[in-house]
Scaffold this motif. Sequence first.
Motif, mmCIF file in Angstrom:
data_model
loop_
_atom_site.group_PDB
_atom_site.id
_atom_site.type_symbol
_atom_site.label_atom_id
_atom_site.label_comp_id
_atom_site.label_asym_id
_atom_site.label_seq_id
_atom_site.Cartn_x
_atom_site.Cartn_y
_atom_site.Cartn_z
ATOM 1 N N LYS A 29 40.976 -17.594 -13.859
ATOM 2 C CA LYS A 29 41.180 -17.134 -12.555
ATOM 3 C C LYS A 29 40.040 -17.123 -11.647
ATOM 4 N N LEU A 30 38.842 -16.724 -12.339
ATOM 5 C CA LEU A 30 37.687 -16.662 -11.561
ATOM 6 C C LEU A 30 37.123 -18.204 -11.327
ATOM 7 N N GLY A 31 37.335 -18.981 -12.183
ATOM 8 C CA GLY A 31 36.971 -20.323 -11.921
ATOM 9 C C GLY A 31 37.606 -21.162 -10.854
ATOM 10 N N ARG A 32 38.974 -20.830 -10.596
ATOM 11 C CA ARG A 32 39.856 -21.160 -9.543
ATOM 12 C C ARG A 32 39.417 -20.465 -8.324
ATOM 13 N N GLN A 33 39.049 -19.354 -8.279
ATOM 14 C CA GLN A 33 38.223 -18.716 -6.939
ATOM 15 C C GLN A 33 36.745 -19.522 -6.463
ATOM 16 N N ALA A 34 36.145 -19.777 -7.653
ATOM 17 C CA ALA A 34 34.929 -20.438 -7.122
ATOM 18 C C ALA A 34 34.959 -21.704 -6.281
ATOM 19 N N GLY A 35 35.924 -22.348 -6.397
ATOM 20 C CA GLY A 35 36.212 -23.859 -5.617
ATOM 21 C C GLY A 35 35.969 -23.333 -3.992
ATOM 22 N N PRO A 36 36.994 -22.640 -3.505
ATOM 23 C CA PRO A 36 36.986 -22.021 -2.232
ATOM 24 C C PRO A 36 35.653 -21.160 -1.656
ATOM 25 N N LEU A 37 35.191 -20.218 -2.666
ATOM 26 C CA LEU A 37 33.826 -19.588 -2.411
ATOM 27 C C LEU A 37 32.731 -20.535 -2.285
ATOM 28 N N LYS A 38 32.693 -21.744 -3.089
ATOM 29 C CA LYS A 38 31.474 -22.495 -2.921
ATOM 30 C C LYS A 38 31.652 -23.447 -1.901
ATOM 31 N N ALA A 39 32.879 -23.875 -1.288
ATOM 32 C CA ALA A 39 33.261 -24.572 0.111
ATOM 33 C C ALA A 39 32.769 -23.496 1.253
ATOM 34 N N GLN A 40 32.950 -22.476 1.244
ATOM 35 C CA GLN A 40 32.626 -21.374 2.392
ATOM 36 C C GLN A 40 31.091 -21.299 2.371
ATOM 37 N N ALA A 41 30.628 -21.323 1.200
ATOM 38 C CA ALA A 41 28.986 -21.203 1.089
ATOM 39 C C ALA A 41 28.455 -22.262 1.675
ATOM 40 N N LYS A 42 29.007 -23.644 1.050
ATOM 41 C CA LYS A 42 28.299 -24.806 1.846
ATOM 42 C C LYS A 42 28.712 -24.910 3.283
ATOM 43 N N GLU A 43 29.821 -24.582 3.973
ATOM 44 C CA GLU A 43 29.910 -24.449 5.372
ATOM 45 C C GLU A 43 28.946 -23.867 5.873
ATOM 46 N N GLN A 44 28.771 -22.551 5.392
ATOM 47 C CA GLN A 44 27.576 -21.827 6.060
ATOM 48 C C GLN A 44 26.211 -22.547 5.860
ATOM 49 N N PHE A 45 26.111 -23.136 4.863
ATOM 50 C CA PHE A 45 24.563 -23.753 5.022
ATOM 51 C C PHE A 45 24.692 -24.859 5.977
ATOM 52 N N LEU A 46 25.639 -25.655 6.181
ATOM 53 C CA LEU A 46 25.671 -26.929 7.129
ATOM 54 C C LEU A 46 25.523 -26.219 8.559
ATOM 55 N N LYS A 47 26.052 -25.021 8.811
ATOM 56 C CA LYS A 47 26.016 -24.596 10.387
ATOM 57 C C LYS A 47 24.833 -23.994 10.483
ATOM 58 N N THR A 48 23.706 -23.615 9.408
ATOM 59 C CA THR A 48 22.574 -22.851 9.551
ATOM 60 C C THR A 48 21.607 -23.573 10.248
ATOM 61 N N GLU A 49 20.864 -22.950 11.350
ATOM 62 C CA GLU A 49 19.835 -23.538 12.014
ATOM 63 C C GLU A 49 18.775 -22.435 12.234
ATOM 64 N N SER A 50 17.479 -22.868 12.329
ATOM 65 C CA SER A 50 16.416 -21.925 12.668
ATOM 66 C C SER A 50 16.213 -22.192 13.948
ATOM 67 N N ASN A 51 15.638 -20.856 14.558
ATOM 68 C CA ASN A 51 15.145 -21.049 15.954
ATOM 69 C C ASN A 51 13.658 -21.022 16.244
ATOM 70 N N ALA A 52 12.844 -21.810 15.347
ATOM 71 C CA ALA A 52 11.249 -21.858 15.207
ATOM 72 C C ALA A 52 10.762 -22.165 16.380
ATOM 73 N N SER A 53 9.721 -21.814 16.555
ATOM 74 C CA SER A 53 8.875 -22.321 17.888
ATOM 75 C C SER A 53 8.044 -23.407 17.411
ATOM 76 N N GLU A 54 7.501 -23.731 16.425
ATOM 77 C CA GLU A 54 6.877 -24.852 15.869
ATOM 78 C C GLU A 54 7.906 -25.839 15.369
ATOM 79 N N PRO A 55 7.773 -27.025 15.790
ATOM 80 C CA PRO A 55 8.707 -28.148 15.347
ATOM 81 C C PRO A 55 8.765 -28.244 13.731
ATOM 82 N N ARG A 56 7.662 -28.066 13.269
ATOM 83 C CA ARG A 56 7.777 -28.330 11.783
ATOM 84 C C ARG A 56 8.612 -27.316 10.932
ATOM 85 N N TYR A 57 9.023 -26.323 11.719
ATOM 86 C CA TYR A 57 9.784 -25.259 11.258
ATOM 87 C C TYR A 57 11.189 -25.310 11.194
#
Length: 133
Positions: free
Chosen positions: A27-55
């Motif tokens: 049961k937990l293995g079946r739940q992991a797929g959607p949870l990982k997909a949600q986490a990956k989507e969070q990662f892809l949407k993540t952006e920083s607001n750094a004042s220095e371009p290298r960050y």
Amino acid sequence: MKSSSLVAVMGAIAIAAQAWHLIVLTKLGRQAGPLKAQAKEQFLKTESNASEPRYLFHGVTAKVIREEEFGPIRGTLSRKTEYTLTIYATNEAGEFFVFKSSPVGQGRLKHMQPEIARAVLKDQYVPPHGAGG
């Protein structure tokens, strides 16, 4: 109770416990797929607001170095499943970042100093552009 009866009962209990454990893991293995997909989507949407371009960091252009999963874990008395995806990645300037997903919200992004990245990533560490090794 005779010892042979006790052994039989203990054996039956052990088999039942193993069966229950397999059911929970499935049961937990079946739940992991959607949870990982949600986490990956969070990662892809993540952006920083750094004042220095290298960050500056954009999940969609980041280079993933390593992923670590924690979970899915469900407490005995809890109906909530815990899952965290940790992603170590570099931005276009070669700076290291660590992202931790969150069951609610956007997750957390943090810049990693080179010495921390080197200690955590070991053989996967490559110095940022223009930095010494």
